[in-house]
Design a protein around this motif. Structure first.
Motif, short mmCIF file in Angstrom:
data_model
loop_
_atom_site.label_atom_id
_atom_site.label_comp_id
_atom_site.label_asym_id
_atom_site.label_seq_id
_atom_site.Cartn_x
_atom_site.Cartn_y
_atom_site.Cartn_z
N LEU A 43 0.85 -1.15 0.02
CA LEU A 43 -0.23 -0.24 -0.25
C LEU A 43 0.63 1.08 -0.20
O LEU A 43 1.48 1.39 0.75
CB LEU A 43 -0.90 -0.06 1.11
N ALA A 44 0.94 2.21 -0.97
CA ALA A 44 1.50 3.56 -0.98
C ALA A 44 1.15 4.39 -0.01
O ALA A 44 0.15 3.95 0.95
CB ALA A 44 1.37 4.19 -2.04
N ALA A 45 2.14 5.23 0.52
CA ALA A 45 1.97 5.62 1.59
C ALA A 45 0.86 7.00 1.28
O ALA A 45 0.13 7.18 0.41
CB ALA A 45 3.62 7.47 1.42
N PHE A 46 0.63 7.96 2.51
CA PHE A 46 -0.69 8.37 2.61
C PHE A 46 -0.94 8.85 3.57
O PHE A 46 0.45 8.59 4.44
CB PHE A 46 -2.31 6.99 2.64
N LEU A 47 -1.26 9.95 4.01
CA LEU A 47 -2.03 11.09 4.97
C LEU A 47 -2.84 10.13 6.14
O LEU A 47 -4.44 9.65 5.53
CB LEU A 47 -1.98 12.23 4.64
N GLY A 48 -2.87 10.29 6.98
CA GLY A 48 -4.44 10.58 8.03
C GLY A 48 -4.31 11.56 9.05
O GLY A 48 -3.74 12.17 8.98
N LYS A 49 -5.55 11.67 9.84
CA LYS A 49 -5.69 12.56 10.68
C LYS A 49 -6.12 11.82 11.94
O LYS A 49 -6.99 10.91 11.70
CB LYS A 49 -6.10 13.74 10.27
N SER A 50 -6.38 12.55 13.22
CA SER A 50 -6.77 12.21 14.27
C SER A 50 -7.58 13.19 14.80
O SER A 50 -6.44 13.99 15.31
CB SER A 50 -5.34 11.07 15.06
N ASP A 51 -8.10 12.82 15.52
CA ASP A 51 -9.08 14.66 17.15
C ASP A 51 -9.41 13.57 18.29
O ASP A 51 -10.12 14.02 18.81
CB ASP A 51 -10.09 15.19 15.85
N LYS A 52 -8.69 12.31 18.31
CA LYS A 52 -9.97 11.19 19.60
C LYS A 52 -8.89 10.54 19.78
O LYS A 52 -8.05 9.51 19.02
CB LYS A 52 -11.08 10.73 19.49
N LEU A 53 -8.57 10.50 21.14
CA LEU A 53 -7.81 9.30 21.99
C LEU A 53 -8.95 7.99 22.17
O LEU A 53 -9.10 8.59 22.73
CB LEU A 53 -7.15 9.99 23.02
N ILE A 54 -8.32 7.26 21.46
CA ILE A 54 -9.70 5.75 22.52
C ILE A 54 -9.05 4.75 22.82
O ILE A 54 -7.80 4.80 22.82
CB ILE A 54 -10.47 5.60 20.63
N PRO A 55 -9.82 4.02 24.10
CA PRO A 55 -9.54 3.00 24.64
C PRO A 55 -9.26 1.36 23.56
O PRO A 55 -10.08 1.19 22.33
CB PRO A 55 -10.50 2.55 25.76
N LEU A 56 -8.18 0.76 23.94
CA LEU A 56 -8.39 -0.34 22.47
C LEU A 56 -7.46 -1.69 23.87
O LEU A 56 -7.14 -1.46 24.48
CB LEU A 56 -6.36 -0.34 22.22
N GLY A 58 -9.63 -3.75 25.10
CA GLY A 58 -10.68 -3.90 26.35
C GLY A 58 -10.18 -3.04 27.63
O GLY A 58 -10.58 -2.85 28.97
N GLY A 59 -9.99 -2.30 26.42
CA GLY A 59 -9.79 -0.37 27.90
C GLY A 59 -7.69 -0.68 28.59
O GLY A 59 -7.65 0.75 29.40
N ARG A 60 -7.32 -1.79 28.04
CA ARG A 60 -5.83 -1.78 28.71
C ARG A 60 -4.97 -0.65 27.91
O ARG A 60 -3.63 -0.38 28.52
CB ARG A 60 -5.66 -2.62 28.47
N VAL A 61 -4.95 -0.58 27.12
CA VAL A 61 -4.30 0.66 25.94
C VAL A 61 -5.25 1.79 25.10
O VAL A 61 -6.08 1.36 24.97
CB VAL A 61 -3.91 -0.18 24.45
N MET A 62 -4.59 2.86 24.93
CA MET A 62 -5.23 3.68 24.80
C MET A 62 -4.34 3.85 23.13
O MET A 62 -3.18 3.68 22.28
CB MET A 62 -4.96 5.36 25.40
N GLY A 63 -5.18 4.65 21.83
CA GLY A 63 -4.50 4.18 20.45
C GLY A 63 -5.28 6.26 20.35
O GLY A 63 -6.05 6.47 20.83
N LEU A 64 -4.49 6.32 18.79
CA LEU A 64 -4.92 7.77 18.36
C LEU A 64 -6.12 7.08 17.38
O LEU A 64 -5.84 6.08 16.52
CB LEU A 64 -4.06 8.59 17.42
N GLU A 65 -7.32 7.44 17.24
CA GLU A 65 -8.60 6.89 15.67
C GLU A 65 -7.85 8.03 15.05
O GLU A 65 -8.49 8.93 14.61
CB GLU A 65 -9.64 6.50 16.61
N VAL A 66 -7.49 7.02 13.94
CA VAL A 66 -6.76 7.34 12.76
C VAL A 66 -7.78 7.19 11.26
O VAL A 66 -8.41 6.58 11.40
CB VAL A 66 -5.99 6.87 12.19
N ASP A 67 -8.61 8.65 11.24
CA ASP A 67 -9.43 9.18 9.97
C ASP A 67 -8.47 8.99 8.88
O ASP A 67 -7.08 9.25 8.28
CB ASP A 67 -9.95 10.11 9.66
N VAL A 68 -8.45 7.18 7.80
CA VAL A 68 -7.53 7.44 6.90
C VAL A 68 -8.53 7.31 5.58
O VAL A 68 -9.40 7.09 5.38
CB VAL A 68 -6.82 5.90 6.42
#
Length: 162
Positions: A43-56, A58-68
């Motif tokens: 998959l060629a390079a791409f740009l994404g964006k994020s505006d929220k931090l979500i639990p992953l 089962g809630g043990r890890v946090m992540g940036l939800e990315v709009d792709v």
């Protein structure tokens, strides 16, 4: 960003052997998985964006939800279709059940959420947090730890090239 997680190949092979009740043998499964992985399109390079931090996880890890872009979703769907074909070729039945129950694959949901894991949650039930929008640039897709894949014709376990 992980587009398709397959876990540790020896563990995945063991899950497949167990699921097929030994009909698939580990020394045959590992080279098939490695070959399939190395033949995946890039998959060629791409740009994404994020505006929220979500639990992953089962809630043990946090992540940036990315709009792709849609092509990233299409590519991820193509990877999952390919995984289905691989598992079918290896003799698995009830492939969706296998994917959701394999400890090596580690899927908890059939829905893929594009994300970047950023660390451990402060509490087990951390809420979604809105953040200032951030742009994220991703390079071409690649296989993480490619050097650990078995060599063609190698029926042993996963390890560095010999």
């Amino acid at each position: 960003m992980t587009l398709l997680h397959v876990g540790i190949l020896d563990d995945l092979a063991n899950d497949i052997v167990a699921w097929t009740k030994g009909a698939a043998r580990s020394e045959e499964v590992l080279p098939e998985i490695a070959s399939w992985l190395t033949e995946l399109p890039v998959l060629a390079a791409f740009l994404g964006k994020s505006d929220k931090l979500i639990p992953l996880g089962g809630g043990r890890v946090m992540g940036l939800e990315v709009d792709v872009p849609q092509e990233v979703h299409d590519y991820q769907a193509l990877l999952l279709q390919g995984l289905h074909l691989l598992l079918d070729d290896l003799g698995l039945d009830n492939i969706d059940d296998f994917i959701l129950s394999s400890p090596a694959l580690g899927y908890r949901s059939p829905r893929w959420v594009p994300h970047i894991a950023v660390g451990k949650a402060r509490t087990r039930h951390e809420p979604v947090v809105e953040i200032a929008p951030v742009a994220i640039e991703f390079g071409d897709s690649r296989i993480r730890n490619r050097q650990a894949l078995p060599l063609p014709g190698d029926s042993g376990g996963v390890g560095p090239p010999r």
